[in-house]
Design a protein around this motif. Structure first.
Motif, PDB file in Angstrom:
ATOM      1  N   THR A 149      -5.342  32.804 -12.293  1.00  0.00           N
ATOM      2  CA  THR A 149      -5.114  31.432 -12.725  1.00  0.00           C
ATOM      3  C   THR A 149      -5.889  30.488 -11.810  1.00  0.00           C
ATOM      4  O   THR A 149      -5.869  30.651 -10.579  1.00  0.00           O
ATOM      5  N   VAL A 150      -6.564  29.515 -12.415  1.00  0.00           N
ATOM      6  CA  VAL A 150      -7.276  28.483 -11.671  1.00  0.00           C
ATOM      7  C   VAL A 150      -6.455  27.196 -11.747  1.00  0.00           C
ATOM      8  O   VAL A 150      -6.086  26.759 -12.839  1.00  0.00           O
ATOM      9  N   SER A 151      -6.172  26.597 -10.591  1.00  0.00           N
ATOM     10  CA  SER A 151      -5.372  25.370 -10.541  1.00  0.00           C
ATOM     11  C   SER A 151      -6.104  24.311  -9.731  1.00  0.00           C
ATOM     12  O   SER A 151      -6.659  24.605  -8.672  1.00  0.00           O
ATOM     13  N   TYR A 152      -6.075  23.100 -10.253  1.00  0.00           N
ATOM     14  CA  TYR A 152      -6.630  21.955  -9.523  1.00  0.00           C
ATOM     15  C   TYR A 152      -5.567  20.877  -9.418  1.00  0.00           C
ATOM     16  O   TYR A 152      -4.900  20.535 -10.403  1.00  0.00           O
ATOM     17  N   ARG A 153      -5.406  20.332  -8.207  1.00  0.00           N
ATOM     18  CA  ARG A 153      -4.536  19.190  -7.970  1.00  0.00           C
ATOM     19  C   ARG A 153      -5.350  18.072  -7.341  1.00  0.00           C
ATOM     20  O   ARG A 153      -6.112  18.315  -6.406  1.00  0.00           O
ATOM     21  N   GLY A 154      -5.160  16.864  -7.830  1.00  0.00           N
ATOM     22  CA  GLY A 154      -5.861  15.724  -7.261  1.00  0.00           C
ATOM     23  C   GLY A 154      -4.968  14.501  -7.242  1.00  0.00           C
ATOM     24  O   GLY A 154      -4.074  14.352  -8.079  1.00  0.00           O
ATOM     25  N   ALA A 155      -5.196  13.617  -6.266  1.00  0.00           N
ATOM     26  CA  ALA A 155      -4.378  12.412  -6.161  1.00  0.00           C
ATOM     27  C   ALA A 155      -5.154  11.318  -5.444  1.00  0.00           C
ATOM     28  O   ALA A 155      -5.980  11.586  -4.566  1.00  0.00           O
ATOM     29  N   PHE A 156      -4.864  10.083  -5.830  1.00  0.00           N
ATOM     30  CA  PHE A 156      -5.412   8.909  -5.154  1.00  0.00           C
ATOM     31  C   PHE A 156      -4.299   7.889  -5.037  1.00  0.00           C
ATOM     32  O   PHE A 156      -3.549   7.646  -5.988  1.00  0.00           O
ATOM     33  N   ARG A 157      -4.136   7.273  -3.851  1.00  0.00           N
ATOM     34  CA  ARG A 157      -3.064   6.311  -3.614  1.00  0.00           C
ATOM     35  C   ARG A 157      -3.597   5.131  -2.810  1.00  0.00           C
ATOM     36  O   ARG A 157      -4.347   5.303  -1.850  1.00  0.00           O
ATOM     37  N   GLN A 158      -3.171   3.936  -3.202  1.00  0.00           N
ATOM     38  CA  GLN A 158      -3.452   2.717  -2.460  1.00  0.00           C
ATOM     39  C   GLN A 158      -2.126   2.108  -2.000  1.00  0.00           C
ATOM     40  O   GLN A 158      -1.193   1.984  -2.793  1.00  0.00           O
ATOM     41  N   SER A 159      -2.064   1.747  -0.713  1.00  0.00           N
ATOM     42  CA  SER A 159      -0.854   1.133  -0.169  1.00  0.00           C
ATOM     43  C   SER A 159      -1.230  -0.099   0.633  1.00  0.00           C
ATOM     44  O   SER A 159      -2.275  -0.130   1.290  1.00  0.00           O
ATOM     45  N   GLU A 160      -0.356  -1.089   0.590  1.00  0.00           N
ATOM     46  CA  GLU A 160      -0.583  -2.329   1.337  1.00  0.00           C
ATOM     47  C   GLU A 160       0.716  -2.740   2.015  1.00  0.00           C
ATOM     48  O   GLU A 160       1.747  -2.911   1.362  1.00  0.00           O
ATOM     49  N   LEU A 161       0.671  -2.862   3.335  1.00  0.00           N
ATOM     50  CA  LEU A 161       1.835  -3.265   4.113  1.00  0.00           C
ATOM     51  C   LEU A 161       1.581  -4.619   4.757  1.00  0.00           C
ATOM     52  O   LEU A 161       0.551  -4.830   5.402  1.00  0.00           O
ATOM     53  N   ARG A 162       2.521  -5.535   4.591  1.00  0.00           N
ATOM     54  CA  ARG A 162       2.512  -6.822   5.263  1.00  0.00           C
ATOM     55  C   ARG A 162       3.909  -7.004   5.877  1.00  0.00           C
ATOM     56  O   ARG A 162       4.899  -7.148   5.159  1.00  0.00           O
ATOM     57  N   ALA A 163       3.988  -6.979   7.202  1.00  0.00           N
ATOM     58  CA  ALA A 163       5.292  -7.012   7.859  1.00  0.00           C
ATOM     59  C   ALA A 163       5.243  -7.884   9.090  1.00  0.00           C
ATOM     60  O   ALA A 163       4.217  -7.993   9.764  1.00  0.00           O
ATOM     61  N   ALA A 164       6.375  -8.495   9.375  1.00  0.00           N
ATOM     62  CA  ALA A 164       6.573  -9.260  10.606  1.00  0.00           C
ATOM     63  C   ALA A 164       7.880  -8.780  11.211  1.00  0.00           C
ATOM     64  O   ALA A 164       8.966  -9.108  10.718  1.00  0.00           O
ATOM     65  N   GLU A 165       7.765  -7.988  12.261  1.00  0.00           N
ATOM     66  CA  GLU A 165       8.929  -7.381  12.908  1.00  0.00           C
ATOM     67  C   GLU A 165       9.429  -8.296  14.017  1.00  0.00           C
ATOM     68  O   GLU A 165       8.685  -8.650  14.933  1.00  0.00           O
ATOM     69  N   THR A 166      10.697  -8.665  13.948  1.00  0.00           N
ATOM     70  CA  THR A 166      11.264  -9.562  14.961  1.00  0.00           C
ATOM     71  C   THR A 166      11.720  -8.769  16.174  1.00  0.00           C
ATOM     72  O   THR A 166      12.368  -7.730  16.048  1.00  0.00           O
ATOM     73  N   LEU A 167      11.359  -9.259  17.362  1.00  0.00           N
ATOM     74  CA  LEU A 167      11.718  -8.603  18.616  1.00  0.00           C
ATOM     75  C   LEU A 167      12.342  -9.633  19.551  1.00  0.00           C
ATOM     76  O   LEU A 167      11.852 -10.761  19.673  1.00  0.00           O
ATOM     77  N   PHE A 168      13.413  -9.236  20.201  1.00  0.00           N
ATOM     78  CA  PHE A 168      14.131 -10.133  21.102  1.00  0.00           C
ATOM     79  C   PHE A 168      13.318 -10.362  22.384  1.00  0.00           C
ATOM     80  O   PHE A 168      12.648  -9.446  22.866  1.00  0.00           O
ATOM     81  N   PRO A 169      13.321 -11.560  22.971  1.00  0.00           N
ATOM     82  CA  PRO A 169      14.085 -12.723  22.512  1.00  0.00           C
ATOM     83  C   PRO A 169      13.329 -13.611  21.525  1.00  0.00           C
ATOM     84  O   PRO A 169      13.945 -14.278  20.705  1.00  0.00           O
ATOM     85  N   SER A 170      11.977 -13.611  21.582  1.00  0.00           N
ATOM     86  CA  SER A 170      11.244 -14.571  20.742  1.00  0.00           C
ATOM     87  C   SER A 170       9.869 -14.033  20.367  1.00  0.00           C
ATOM     88  O   SER A 170       8.868 -14.738  20.487  1.00  0.00           O
TER      89      SER A 170
END
Length: 764
Positions: free
Chosen positions: A336-357
């Motif tokens: 048996t011949v098998s092919y798997r393929g995938a393409f993914r695009q991700s976008e992260l925009r984050a602002a992580e709060t850290l104590f104290p300021s």
């Protein structure tokens, strides 16, 4: 009888054990459900797979309201996932990625329908319309590829079903105004093709109060959808294609904090506060350097209500992703011949709060592509497979740590403690692999496999000078800012990994197996440009799987020799964390599980896991507070000797874990009831290899209960549930940050007790 068998199968799957049971009904003559898995890239009964593994069915995921990775640790007790306000770490059998660096790979291979996912935060968005999840322990690099040192997590979605109109819809309402909706529609396209649509939405209000801000943190807003197509144009050819999109937006958990600079060391005349758990590390030019090794400041904090960072109102998290993946199989006469393929695009925009300021801005644009071509064949107990694999990841990263002052217009609004750009990070991996299963006699089979992997990473790292101020809006300075330094980065690795195993059927119902294998995790470079080498793991394991009537019993024992451990250390706040090959570790343990039906109306499942994990050599650094006002924040050498944390435990490595589950079935005149109680006891463990007392999660019990009604037609279901009955707050992150005038300990916790009601309608 049919409905009862289906519900009992569901009940067994909901029980916690090292194997799994099917969601399909058995015939009256069958005693044990046959579970089909693809842990070795072919369909097998789980009882025939010589791998220590767990399988979570899609029905179990739905019954336990599991829509992300966190719920998996219930059925796979030694699988752990921890998350701070932004980053995600996964752990299995004490193997953990000890770095949150954006470009470092994971120690556990995660895939969905064969698509390799290098960033686990992608799965934070949603798990929906899932057929099963397979958790495989030990190095799985031969078949699952790079970075499967600790094991593999294989997620299999539901595929379109030919010749059938079917679907379902569910609504779940619970604590903290939680609302979760699921919808599935399967539509046939002639006799040999079908499409399937699945949609998911989950919203929840925040669950942590803060007296100094107007909102509760820890909310959730996730939406996702998948459109899939399957066809069999001929008896030999099959095709699967899926399009998937997801979006997550929330105000992340604002961590609890204890500022040691103002609360932990004052008024002691230059001496470490030993009474509160501080110890002296060393002295530099007359300045005493202390670390909070045995402090217990977390007990002074109410995890339900605590002050937030002054920047909490500015915190945010947005993650969007789109993916396309597919598989093509052609069955010739001999192979048996098998092919798997995938393409993914991700976008992260984050602002992580850290104590104290502080605010940590993270901006990631990630494109990944994977391709695998595989040949396989065999007859009877003889089976072979081999192929080639290619993975490519492109990342554009621009981030910065902001210190907020709030003096505008009379002064600067704040300044950037550090800012860095990595606009063209590329990681590429190619590999050739093969494995053969050969029967030596009628009841002895040898399994041998190999994989040769070649990895290459390149990129450009630009670091802007620190203390760059801004006025009204916190806009990142451009990459071309005066004083910026740019470095070209590259790292190349190649490694040959292998596995060798022998299994035997000592009876028709019992298998014994043993194997030895080599695991590999790619090297690379960190955010400062420092290059580090690969991690290597040698693993030995023996085990047994037994199925007798309605009883299943699994057990395994393992020994790991782990070297060149990649560890992240924060030595310079203007540069960011650096990664070193800092250590060796020995990890060994054993696992056992028992599952049995009780009087044809209930299912009892018990598990026990023991783990002994310790660093043998761990060249590291100690974060310190300088009582004399010096700028030293980290110590790497004491009295001419490199700091070594040998003897410490790796993170997320409890000695013991016990679980128990009982599910009972009641047949009514107008339907059925299924009740379940699940409980686990987890020994204490640390969240950081520094083993601070404030990083220790004490041992705990945690219990879930549920009761589900199923209509006579089995089309309607109504379930009520309570999760975390004890209302236990479990630590999910800890860090001791030393930067400038601020020496801060920070914690975050998992969800408290929740309860809800779920209504489901199915049609066929």
């Amino acid at each position: 009888m049919k409905g009862k068998r289906i519900l009992l199968a569901t009940a067994v799957s909901a029980a916690c054990h090292q194997s799994a049971w099917s969601q399909e009904p058995a015939t009256v003559e069958e005693d044990v459900e046959i579970i089909e898995v693809t842990a070795q890239n072919r369909v097998q009964s789980i009882a025939d797979v010589p791998i220590s593994m767990n399988v979570l069915s899609g029905e179990w995921l739905k019954d336990n309201a599991t829509s992300d990775l966190h719920g998996i640790s219930k059925l796979s007790p030694d699988f752990s996932i921890t998350q701070d306000t932004i980053s995600t770490k996964v752990s299995l059998r004490g193997i953990t990625t000890e770095s949150a660096d954006e470009t470092q790979d994971q120690s556990l291979a995660v895939s969905i329908d064969g698509e390799y996912l290098n960033r686990p935060r992608v799965l934070n968005a949603a798990l929906f319309d899932i057929s099963r999840i397979e958790v495989l322990r030990g190095p799985q690099g031969t078949l699952f590829g790079r970075n499967a040192t600790g094991g593999a997590l294989s997620i299999v979605s539901n595929k379109p079903v030919f010749g059938e109109w079917s679907g379902s819809a569910s609504a779940d309402f619970g604590s903290f105004n939680a609302r979760e909706l699921n919808a599935v529609l399967n539509a046939p396209l002639g006799n040999n093709a079908a499409v399937r649509f699945a949609g998911f939405s989950s919203d929840r209000d925040g669950y942590i109060s803060h007296p100094d801000v107007s909102f509760k943190s820890g909310d959730k807003d996730v939406k996702a959808a998948r459109l899939s197509f399957a066809a069999e144009p001929t008896e030999r050819l099959s095709l699967y294609l899926a399009l998937e999109t997801s979006q997550q937006e929330n105000n992340p958990v604002s961590a609890a904090s204890f500022n040691d600079a103002t609360e932990g060391q004052s008024g002691l005349n230059g001496q470490c506060n030993e009474a509160d758990g501080w110890i002296e590390v060393t002295q530099i030019e007359g300045n005493v350097l202390c670390t909070p090794q045995f402090t217990n400041n977390k007990d002074s904090i109410d995890p339900r209500n605590y002050p937030a960072a002054s920047t909490a109102e500015m915190g945010s998290y947005q993650l969007e992703g789109d993916a396309v993946r597919g598989q093509l199989d052609y069955a010739a006469d001999a192979f048996t011949v098998s092919y798997r393929g995938a393409f993914r695009q991700s976008e992260l925009r984050a602002a992580e709060t850290l104590f104290p300021s502080y605010l940590f801005y993270r901006n990631h644009d990630i494109d990944t592509m994977s391709n695998e071509l595989r040949l396989s064949g065999g007859e009877g107990d003889f089976f072979w497979q081999g192929g080639i694999f290619q993975f490519r990841e492109e990342m554009n990263i621009y981030s910065g740590l902001l210190s907020y002052i709030g003096a505008y217009p009379f002064g600067p609004q704040g300044y950037w403690a550090n800012t860095f750009y990595r606009p063209d990070y590329t990681s590429e991996s190619v590999a050739a692999f093969g494995q053969v299963e050969y029967p030596l006699t009628y009841n002895y089979t040898v399994i041998a496999g190999f994989r040769y992997t070649k990895d290459e990473k390149t990129g450009t790292n630009t670091i802007l000078p620190g203390a760059l101020t801004f006025n009204e809006n916190p806009t990142l300075r451009p990459r071309e800012t005066e004083g910026a330094t740019t470095e070209l980065l590259s790292a190349k690795n190649n490694e040959f990994t292998w596995n060798l195993g022998l299994n035997t059927d000592i009876s028709d119902n019992t298998m014994l197996y043993g194997k030895v294998s080599k695991g590999y995790k790619a090297g690379g470079f960190d955010s400062t440009g420092l290059e580090y080498a690969p991690e290597i793991l040698y693993a030995w394991e023996i085990g047994t799987k037994s199925r007798i009537s309605t009883v299943s019993f699994d057990a395994s024992a393992f020994y790991y020799d782990y070297k060149d451990l990649q560890v992240s250390l924060l030595l310079d706040t203007e540069k960011g964390a650096q990664t070193f090959n800092a250590g060796k570790a020995t990890i060994w343990g054993a696992e056992a599980s028992l599952t049995t039906e009780i009087m044809d109306a209930g299912v009892l499942a018990l598990t026990a896991n023991y783990l002994n994990a310790e660093f043998d050599d761990f060249a590291s650094a100690i974060s310190v507070q300088c009582l004399g006002g010096c700028s030293t924040t980290t110590v790497t050498v004491i009295d001419g000797e490199t700091v070594n944390l040998a003897g410490n435990e790796p993170s997320n490595s409890p000695d013991w874990i016990f679980t128990g589950s009982y599910t009972h079935f009641w047949e009514l005149s107008n339907g059925s009831l299924v009740g379940n109680i699940f409980t686990r006891w987890k020994d204490d463990y640390y969240l950081l290899p520094s083993n601070h007392e404030d990083a220790r999660q004490e041992s705990y019990f945690q219990t879930d209960i549920s009761l589900k009604y199923v209509s006579p037609s089995e089309q309607w279901e109504v379930q009520g549930y309570v999760r975390n009955l004890e209302d236990k707050y479990i630590l999910s992150s800890y860090v001791f940050n030393v930067a400038g005038p601020d020496d801060v300990q920070q914690w975050s916790w998992q969800l408290p007790r929740t309860a809800g009601v779920k209504v489901t309608y199915k049609f066929y």
